[in-house]
Motif scaffolding. Structure first.
Motif, mmCIF file in Angstrom:
data_model
loop_
_atom_site.group_PDB
_atom_site.id
_atom_site.type_symbol
_atom_site.label_atom_id
_atom_site.label_comp_id
_atom_site.label_asym_id
_atom_site.label_seq_id
_atom_site.Cartn_x
_atom_site.Cartn_y
_atom_site.Cartn_z
ATOM 1 N N ASP B 238 39.637 30.507 45.992
ATOM 2 C CA ASP B 238 41.012 30.898 46.246
ATOM 3 C C ASP B 238 41.351 32.051 45.305
ATOM 4 O OD1 ASP B 238 43.677 31.180 46.475
ATOM 5 O OD2 ASP B 238 44.172 29.064 46.220
ATOM 6 N N PRO B 239 41.541 33.276 45.843
ATOM 7 C CA PRO B 239 41.772 34.418 44.950
ATOM 8 C C PRO B 239 43.211 34.477 44.421
ATOM 9 C CG PRO B 239 41.799 35.159 47.215
ATOM 10 C CD PRO B 239 41.557 33.667 47.255
ATOM 11 N N SER B 240 44.088 33.570 44.907
ATOM 12 C CA SER B 240 45.510 33.717 44.572
ATOM 13 C C SER B 240 45.788 33.498 43.088
ATOM 14 C CB SER B 240 46.356 32.760 45.422
ATOM 15 O OG SER B 240 45.962 31.429 45.185
ATOM 16 N N GLY B 241 44.884 32.775 42.398
ATOM 17 C CA GLY B 241 45.099 32.568 40.975
ATOM 18 C C GLY B 241 44.521 33.674 40.106
ATOM 19 N N ASP B 242 43.730 34.573 40.720
ATOM 20 C CA ASP B 242 43.073 35.629 39.934
ATOM 21 C C ASP B 242 44.011 36.811 39.728
ATOM 22 O OD1 ASP B 242 40.820 34.035 40.042
ATOM 23 O OD2 ASP B 242 39.994 35.072 41.795
ATOM 24 N N PRO B 243 43.888 37.496 38.613
ATOM 25 C CA PRO B 243 44.712 38.686 38.395
ATOM 26 C C PRO B 243 44.333 39.792 39.378
ATOM 27 C CG PRO B 243 43.038 38.508 36.682
ATOM 28 C CD PRO B 243 42.957 37.250 37.485
ATOM 29 N N VAL B 244 45.301 40.579 39.785
ATOM 30 C CA VAL B 244 45.035 41.660 40.736
ATOM 31 C C VAL B 244 44.352 42.831 40.039
ATOM 32 C CG1 VAL B 244 46.107 43.434 42.186
ATOM 33 C CG2 VAL B 244 46.905 41.059 42.305
ATOM 34 N N ARG B 245 43.236 43.249 40.609
ATOM 35 C CA ARG B 245 42.518 44.435 40.125
ATOM 36 C C ARG B 245 42.212 45.308 41.332
ATOM 37 N NH1 ARG B 245 44.233 42.422 36.185
ATOM 38 N NH2 ARG B 245 43.108 41.620 34.370
ATOM 39 N N PHE B 246 42.760 46.512 41.324
ATOM 40 C CA PHE B 246 42.573 47.408 42.464
ATOM 41 C C PHE B 246 42.116 48.779 41.973
ATOM 42 C CE2 PHE B 246 44.227 50.376 45.757
ATOM 43 C CZ PHE B 246 43.583 49.861 46.860
ATOM 44 N N ASP B 278 55.247 43.682 44.668
ATOM 45 C CA ASP B 278 54.687 43.374 43.341
ATOM 46 C C ASP B 278 54.935 44.530 42.374
ATOM 47 O OD1 ASP B 278 53.734 40.896 44.004
ATOM 48 O OD2 ASP B 278 51.618 41.497 44.169
ATOM 49 N N PRO B 279 55.406 44.212 41.151
ATOM 50 C CA PRO B 279 55.445 45.241 40.113
ATOM 51 C C PRO B 279 54.027 45.488 39.598
ATOM 52 C CG PRO B 279 56.597 43.222 39.417
ATOM 53 C CD PRO B 279 55.887 42.912 40.688
ATOM 54 N N VAL B 280 53.619 46.759 39.549
ATOM 55 C CA VAL B 280 52.244 47.066 39.154
ATOM 56 C C VAL B 280 52.193 48.061 37.998
ATOM 57 C CG1 VAL B 280 51.185 46.559 41.391
ATOM 58 C CG2 VAL B 280 52.076 48.856 40.937
ATOM 59 N N THR B 281 51.061 48.022 37.292
ATOM 60 C CA THR B 281 50.798 48.966 36.219
ATOM 61 C C THR B 281 49.514 49.713 36.553
ATOM 62 O OG1 THR B 281 51.843 47.539 34.588
ATOM 63 C CG2 THR B 281 50.300 49.188 33.745
ATOM 64 N N VAL B 282 49.528 51.017 36.263
ATOM 65 C CA VAL B 282 48.334 51.819 36.512
ATOM 66 C C VAL B 282 47.625 52.051 35.183
ATOM 67 C CG1 VAL B 282 47.467 53.981 37.463
ATOM 68 C CG2 VAL B 282 49.535 52.949 38.417
ATOM 69 N N LEU B 283 46.354 51.690 35.141
ATOM 70 C CA LEU B 283 45.583 51.847 33.904
ATOM 71 C C LEU B 283 44.541 52.941 34.087
ATOM 72 C CD1 LEU B 283 45.133 48.079 33.027
ATOM 73 C CD2 LEU B 283 46.729 49.715 32.011
ATOM 74 N N ASP B 324 41.352 55.324 38.277
ATOM 75 C CA ASP B 324 42.442 54.486 37.758
ATOM 76 C C ASP B 324 42.345 53.097 38.378
ATOM 77 O OD1 ASP B 324 43.396 56.568 36.280
ATOM 78 O OD2 ASP B 324 44.905 57.189 37.742
ATOM 79 N N ILE B 325 42.906 52.096 37.671
ATOM 80 C CA ILE B 325 42.961 50.747 38.233
ATOM 81 C C ILE B 325 44.418 50.328 38.320
ATOM 82 C CG2 ILE B 325 42.332 48.319 37.927
ATOM 83 C CD1 ILE B 325 39.809 49.046 36.672
ATOM 84 N N ILE B 326 44.825 49.876 39.517
ATOM 85 C CA ILE B 326 46.169 49.338 39.700
ATOM 86 C C ILE B 326 46.078 47.823 39.500
ATOM 87 C CG2 ILE B 326 48.045 48.989 41.370
ATOM 88 C CD1 ILE B 326 47.238 51.701 42.622
ATOM 89 N N VAL B 327 46.940 47.288 38.607
ATOM 90 C CA VAL B 327 46.933 45.846 38.324
ATOM 91 C C VAL B 327 48.366 45.338 38.412
ATOM 92 C CG1 VAL B 327 44.963 46.120 36.771
ATOM 93 C CG2 VAL B 327 47.275 46.103 35.817
ATOM 94 N N THR B 328 48.531 44.030 38.645
ATOM 95 C CA THR B 328 49.887 43.499 38.587
ATOM 96 C C THR B 328 50.311 43.494 37.120
ATOM 97 O OG1 THR B 328 48.864 41.324 38.754
ATOM 98 C CG2 THR B 328 50.045 42.122 40.692
ATOM 99 N N THR B 329 51.543 43.929 36.875
ATOM 100 C CA THR B 329 52.001 44.141 35.506
ATOM 101 C C THR B 329 51.869 42.880 34.655
ATOM 102 O OG1 THR B 329 53.490 45.820 36.359
ATOM 103 C CG2 THR B 329 53.985 44.956 34.159
ATOM 104 N N ALA B 330 52.128 41.728 35.267
ATOM 105 C CA ALA B 330 52.109 40.477 34.507
ATOM 106 C C ALA B 330 50.710 40.103 34.025
ATOM 107 C CB ALA B 330 52.677 39.354 35.372
ATOM 108 N N THR B 331 49.684 40.618 34.681
ATOM 109 C CA THR B 331 48.320 40.210 34.321
ATOM 110 C C THR B 331 47.474 41.394 33.878
ATOM 111 O OG1 THR B 331 47.564 40.491 36.597
ATOM 112 C CG2 THR B 331 48.368 38.302 35.991
#
Lengths: 344, 468
Positions: B238-246, B278-283, B324-331
């Motif tokens: 179940d990927p829903s518990g994993d942090p988002v990495r894009f 989703d609020p996201v952060t770009v790294l 760049d990697i887009i991630v959910t800000t919370a994770t």
């Protein structure tokens, strides 16, 4: 050989009557395509499971985008055959709503099926693509290539292909080759580095791990890229059915004048025809692969719809190349040898 | 001449029907096989392929012909998978071959990896994308050094499921006690290394026991056959518990009259479920925004998850490009220029302290320097307890070596621990001069927490060579 019956038997009643995956078919595919949200069970029970076709599609799209991101001058080999048509379809999806950032290259043996050339030109026009044609006939006419005694032109494609790559300075060349086609192709990488002569050295291949494809190359070298590496013939057909992709009509059963040679039905044409003792007859046939007319055989078939084709392939006891490609029968290592020379 | 006029065609039609019915929704299992040279791996692979209709008449005919011309009486099924001239000449598998077969329940991609010690890198290659590894053991020999190496590679690469196939049971009288002893020893060892799930199956690949057909002789065994297990093992977490990495692969900007302002970030979700809103952060820049739309290959969707290839649109016009990697800000993960990792060195040219290399992580390639090589696993020499030992400060790693390294990168990376994500915790080291792939890297600790302590605790002083 009755191995299929055995395999079916061992799958047991579950496998035959109602595999969990099968009953979920409709919802599963939708969920995986993302239209149903996350509360619909996909194949295998999880709402997040991708069907095998969705997994293969996602992987192929990833490969196209990696090439677009890392190379200067990529090109898609496009013959008008089913694998290259699927490849182009995937490329169109990968970059939508923008245009495909690649041009197309066709190596024309001069012995192609007219229906396929027509299909090629219509496709190019429909999508506003740019097509490069490398012509075997021109090379023969210019004295740069010599016709083989057996008349087959498939192996002759290598020289015009490498010439086109060099002249246009293509640094990545997409091919529709699949690892299930042939045992040398089973050893092929997704990103396959070719030396300045276009050659493949199987012992010096780069290891390929995770989804980290290494496209680095020196000037003069290029990389062959195979986005359909992990697809089988059946996957390709199921995907064509799902995406409603149009193919040249010769893939479906039709009446055609053919004659028997080397255990295959060949269609006469400008390339040649029946010789002494060979007799033309009209048969209901279709093609499993489409290449040079001199070495691509037809199979007897009544499969005139995509569903019928899928059923026929799933039941077939022969591989598509074993059934219909004379060039692979030349020797045990025919494909490996041609790939070493620069073939795709 | 026809593809359907063979005698078996009628029988095959029934199977074909269920195959095509299941076809489109069937899941995909990627698995790898590992075994020492004479453990019977080719026979097992041959039987799996053969009995699932993946060896077709013309392929078998070619193998029979080649076998006869070599003076062999029975068809040598290894010739099916040994696709290179050099492999057939030497009778060994050199390189990974990929094989495809299907049952009504599932499609399979098999990475058939060589068993030879000198090709450890190829097992690493096969295991990197595998969800399951089959480790073969000869029942007469039990767990040997090569078995431990395969268990360690499976643990290191975080292959979620491991099958121990105890082969050649026919040569030990189909004795339950032999199987139980080997299964017990292997399970203790692999579990201590952190392999999450181990299934032991007694088989005879030659006689066909428990490969696709339940054994008539080993009625003491109540578990699945190899094929049944492959068909039913769960492949999707179940990927829903994993942090988002894009990781952003490519920026799509049509600049056409229909789409004058479209600016989409194309990529494949490496982990997690990404939703519109989703609020996201770009790294690594750290800029933030919100997901306004997700385009799943031409379809507008509310959510997408790993490993889907999609295009993401954001609220703000940020400077985002490939790498760049887009991630959910919370994770959001920390970014770092100091990387500690376990690596498998792949190339004949050694990797030494001070080497300047390129590091490829997801879609980003940066310069890096090898600052330290603190240890190397001693794969062939036993330590004082008879286990496998490590060498401190070896200075360099040769081909097939597995070791710890410390790197400093020219730019910050959003690197996860490999234990948390095979996709965002893995990297390659590349020779900047000629582009050669040198080394495969896994960030963070080598084995799970328990592996470092419990192997010793479980076995006392006996066999804890992977203390690493």
């Amino acid at each position: 050989m009755t191995t299929t019956t055995e395999a079916d038997g061992t799958a047991g009643p579950d496998g035959r009557t109602a595999p969990a995956a099968s009953t979920d078919a409709a919802e599963g595919t939708d969920a995986a395509a993302g239209t149903e949200g996350t509360d619909t069970a996909g194949p295998g029970g999880s709402p997040y499971a991708l069907s095998h076709l969705d997994a293969l599609e996602s992987e192929a799209v990833h490969i196209f985008r990696e090439v677009a991101g890392e190379f200067e001058r990529p090109v898609i080999l496009f013959s008008g055959g089913k694998d290259s048509i699927v490849m182009l379809h995937l490329a169109l999806k990968a970059f939508a709503p923008a245009a495909v950032p690649f041009s197309l290259l066709h190596v024309d043996t001069g012995h192609n099926f007219p229906e396929v050339l027509d299909f090629r030109d219509r496709t190019v026009a429909e999508h506003g693509l740019r097509l490069h044609v490398a012509s075997v006939q021109e090379f023969i006419d210019a004295g740069k290539l010599r016709e083989r005694p057996d008349g087959t032109r498939n192996p002759l494609q290598t020289v015009p292909l490498l010439d086109a790559i060099e002249r246009n300075r293509f640094d990545a060349v997409f091919g529709g080759g699949r690892r299930d086609e042939e045992k040398a192709r089973a050893k092929e990488r997704v990103f396959s580095l070719r030396d300045e002569f276009g050659g493949w050295n199987p012992r010096r291949q780069r290891p390929e791990l995770w989804q980290l494809y290494n496209g680095r190359h020196s000037p003069g070298e290029h990389v062959r890229v195979f986005p359909l590496s992990n697809w089988t013939e059946l996957d390709v057909w199921q995907y064509i059915a799902r995406e409603k992709i149009e193919l040249p009509a010769i893939y479906y059963a039709h009446e055609r004048e053919v004659f028997a040679r080397n255990g295959m039905w060949l269609a006469p044409g400008e390339w040649g025809g029946p010789k002494d003792g060979e007799r033309t007859e009209t048969r209901r046939v279709r093609y499993r692969t489409v290449g040079d007319m001199s070495c691509t055989g037809a199979v007897d078939s009544g499969a005139d719809t995509i569903e019928a084709v899928i059923t026929e392939i799933a039941a077939s006891r022969l591989t598509e190349r074993g059934a219909t490609r004379a060039d692979d029968k030349l020797s045990e290592a025919a494909m490996e040898d041609r790939k070493r020379e620069g073939y795709f | 001449m026809s593809s359907t006029d063979t005698p078996a065609a009628a029988a095959a039609a029934a199977a074909a029907e269920s195959l095509t019915a299941a076809g489109e929704s069937a899941t995909l299992l990627r698995f790898a096989t590992a075994g020492s040279v004479d453990d019977g791996k080719s026979t097992l692979v041959g039987r799996l392929l053969h009995d699932s209709k993946s060896v077709l008449a013309d392929q078998l005919e070619a193998v029979e012909h080649a076998s006869r011309s070599r003076g062999q009486e029975a068809p040598d099924l290894a010739l099916l998978t040994d696709g290179l001239r050099a492999e057939r000449e030497q009778g060994i598998t050199i390189d990974v071959a990929y094989r495809y077969f299907a049952t009504p329940r599932r499609r399979f991609i098999l990475a058939d990896t060589p068993g030879h010690v000198q090709y450890t890198r190829n097992m690493v290659t096969g295991a990197s994308t595998a969800e399951l590894a089959v480790v073969l053991v000869d029942a007469r020999n039990g767990v040997v050094e090569q078995t431990r190496r395969h268990a360690a590679v499976a643990a290191l690469l975080r292959v979620p499921h491991v099958v121990l196939a105890v082969n050649k049971m026919d040569l030990v009288g189909y004795e339950e006690s032999v199987f139980a002893r080997i299964a017990g020893e292997f399970t203790a060892y692999a579990a201590a290394l952190g392999v999450p799930e181990i299934t032991a199956i007694p088989i005879s690949a030659l006689a066909g026991d428990n490969v696709v057909t339940p054994s008539a002789t080993m009625d003491w065994y109540g578990g699945p056959t190899v094929l049944e297990h492959l068909e039913t093992v769960p492949v999707t977490d179940d990927p829903s518990g994993d942090p988002v990495r894009f990781p952003v692969q490519y920026v799509i900007r049509p600049q056409t009259p229909e789409h004058p302002d479209y600016r989409g970030y194309a990529g494949q979700l490496a982990s997690g479920v990404l939703r519109v809103g989703d609020p996201v952060t770009v790294l690594p820049s750290g800029r933030t925004s919100t997901v306004t739309a997700i385009d799943a290959l031409g379809e507008n969707v509310d959510a997408a998850w790993s490993p889907q290839s999609v295009t993401v649109l954001l609220d703000d016009d940020l400077d985002i490009s490939r790498g760049d990697i887009i991630v959910t800000t919370a994770t959001a993960p920390a970014v770092t220029q100091d990387v500690e990792a376990t690596v498998c060195h792949l190339h004949d040219r050694p990797l030494a302290v001070g080497d300047r290399v390129l590091l490829k992580h997801t879609t980003r390639t940066v310069k890096a320097i090898v600052k330290d090589i603190p240890s190397r696993l001693a794969l062939s020499e036993p330590d004082e307890h008879g286990g496998l030992a490590r060498h401190p400060a070896p200075g360099e790693l040769a081909a097939n070596d597995i070791g710890r390294i410390v790197l400093r990168t020219s730019e910050p990376l959003a690197l996860d621990a490999y234990a948390d994500s095979r996709r965002t915790g893995s990297f390659l080291l590349i020779d900047p001069a000629d582009g050669t792939t040198l080394t495969a890297g896994m960030a963070g600790d080598a084995f799970t927490e328990s592996a470092n302590g419990t192997a010793r605790a479980a076995d006392g002083a006996a066999d804890d060579g992977w203390d690493f």
